[in-house]
Design a protein around this motif. Structure first.
Motif, short mmCIF file in Angstrom:
data_model
loop_
_atom_site.label_atom_id
_atom_site.label_comp_id
_atom_site.label_asym_id
_atom_site.label_seq_id
_atom_site.Cartn_x
_atom_site.Cartn_y
_atom_site.Cartn_z
N VAL A 103 -6.13 20.33 -13.72
CA VAL A 103 -7.21 20.72 -14.62
C VAL A 103 -7.77 19.51 -15.36
O VAL A 103 -8.99 19.32 -15.46
CB VAL A 103 -6.72 21.81 -15.61
N LEU A 104 -6.88 18.68 -15.86
CA LEU A 104 -7.31 17.48 -16.58
C LEU A 104 -8.07 16.53 -15.66
O LEU A 104 -9.10 15.96 -16.05
CB LEU A 104 -6.09 16.77 -17.18
N ALA A 105 -7.61 16.37 -14.43
CA ALA A 105 -8.27 15.47 -13.49
C ALA A 105 -9.68 15.94 -13.16
O ALA A 105 -10.62 15.13 -13.11
CB ALA A 105 -7.45 15.35 -12.21
N VAL A 106 -9.85 17.23 -12.97
CA VAL A 106 -11.19 17.76 -12.66
C VAL A 106 -12.11 17.57 -13.86
O VAL A 106 -13.25 17.12 -13.72
CB VAL A 106 -11.11 19.24 -12.25
N ALA A 107 -11.61 17.88 -15.05
CA ALA A 107 -12.44 17.72 -16.26
C ALA A 107 -12.83 16.27 -16.47
O ALA A 107 -14.00 15.98 -16.78
CB ALA A 107 -11.69 18.26 -17.48
N LEU A 108 -11.89 15.36 -16.30
CA LEU A 108 -12.20 13.94 -16.50
C LEU A 108 -13.10 13.38 -15.40
O LEU A 108 -13.91 12.49 -15.66
CB LEU A 108 -10.91 13.12 -16.59
N SER A 109 -12.96 13.91 -14.19
CA SER A 109 -13.84 13.42 -13.13
C SER A 109 -15.28 13.86 -13.35
O SER A 109 -16.21 13.14 -12.97
CB SER A 109 -13.34 13.89 -11.76
N VAL A 110 -15.49 15.00 -13.97
CA VAL A 110 -16.84 15.47 -14.28
C VAL A 110 -17.41 14.69 -15.46
O VAL A 110 -18.57 14.27 -15.45
CB VAL A 110 -16.83 16.99 -14.57
N ARG A 111 -16.60 14.47 -16.47
CA ARG A 111 -17.08 13.84 -17.72
C ARG A 111 -17.09 12.31 -17.67
O ARG A 111 -17.99 11.70 -18.23
CB ARG A 111 -16.20 14.26 -18.88
N VAL A 112 -16.07 11.71 -17.05
CA VAL A 112 -15.91 10.25 -17.16
C VAL A 112 -16.22 9.54 -15.84
O VAL A 112 -17.17 8.76 -15.77
CB VAL A 112 -14.47 9.90 -17.64
N SER A 113 -15.39 9.79 -14.83
CA SER A 113 -15.56 9.07 -13.57
C SER A 113 -14.95 9.89 -12.43
O SER A 113 -13.88 10.47 -12.58
CB SER A 113 -14.84 7.72 -13.66
N PRO A 114 -15.60 9.87 -11.27
CA PRO A 114 -15.04 10.57 -10.12
C PRO A 114 -13.69 10.00 -9.65
O PRO A 114 -12.97 10.64 -8.89
CB PRO A 114 -16.10 10.40 -9.03
N LEU A 115 -13.35 8.81 -10.11
CA LEU A 115 -12.06 8.22 -9.74
C LEU A 115 -10.88 9.05 -10.24
O LEU A 115 -9.78 8.95 -9.71
CB LEU A 115 -11.96 6.79 -10.26
N PHE A 116 -11.12 9.88 -11.25
CA PHE A 116 -10.04 10.72 -11.75
C PHE A 116 -9.63 11.80 -10.74
O PHE A 116 -8.60 12.45 -10.90
CB PHE A 116 -10.43 11.36 -13.09
N LEU A 117 -10.44 11.97 -9.69
CA LEU A 117 -10.05 12.90 -8.65
C LEU A 117 -8.80 12.42 -7.90
O LEU A 117 -8.12 13.21 -7.25
CB LEU A 117 -11.19 13.14 -7.68
N LEU A 118 -8.49 11.14 -8.00
CA LEU A 118 -7.24 10.63 -7.42
C LEU A 118 -6.04 11.29 -8.10
O LEU A 118 -5.01 11.56 -7.47
CB LEU A 118 -7.16 9.11 -7.54
N ALA A 119 -6.17 11.54 -9.39
CA ALA A 119 -5.10 12.23 -10.11
C ALA A 119 -4.95 13.67 -9.60
O ALA A 119 -3.86 14.24 -9.64
CB ALA A 119 -5.38 12.23 -11.60
N PHE A 120 -6.06 14.24 -9.12
CA PHE A 120 -5.99 15.58 -8.55
C PHE A 120 -5.09 15.57 -7.31
O PHE A 120 -4.32 16.51 -7.08
CB PHE A 120 -7.38 16.09 -8.20
#
Length: 130
Positions: A55-72
């Motif tokens: 959940v956090l990774a999706v929210a951060l990828s939308v708000r900050v950077s798509p690189l947070f999808l790696l955390a997904f």
């Protein structure tokens, strides 16, 4: 012999009885129960942390950077590992059933039903054991 439908019903009954089997295992063999409980706790932790990270990774990828999808991807790995640990925890209970440490009321009822139908002679071995 059991039909596929009766076998599925027995499996569902045993699955719904897992919590009770864990409690019976705790009363009879605390070492096996400790192994099962540790594996179940690891499974719960990994699945819950993985879901939160997803959940956090999706929210951060939308708000900050798509690189947070790696955390997904990492969270998906955690959830998969948690499911594997849950399976191992259930395997401990299944092995306790196999070695006779605990008894399942659902399996005992299925055995009685098989004996009543004549599929298994009373007190005898099953056809596949012969």
């Amino acid at each position: 012999m059991f039909s596929a439908t009766s076998r599925c019903r027995s499996e569902r009954c045993v699955s719904s009885e897992l919590g009770q089997l864990g409690a019976r295992l705790h009363a009879k063999n605390s070492t096996l129960y400790a192994d099962q409980d540790r594996l179940a706790a690891e499974a719960d932790l990994r699945v819950n942390v993985g879901a939160g990270v997803a959940v956090l990774a999706v929210a951060l990828s939308v708000r900050v950077s798509p690189l947070f999808l790696l955390a997904f991807a990492v969270s998906a790995l955690l959830v998969a590992m948690g499911r594997g640990r849950a399976r191992q925890a259930n395997d401990v209970i299944v092995q306790a059933l196999v070695i006779g440490e605990v008894e399942s009321t659902a399996l005992a009822e299925a055995d009685r039903a098989a004996e009543a139908l004549g599929a298994v002679p009373p007190g005898g071995s099953r056809p596949e054991e012969a």
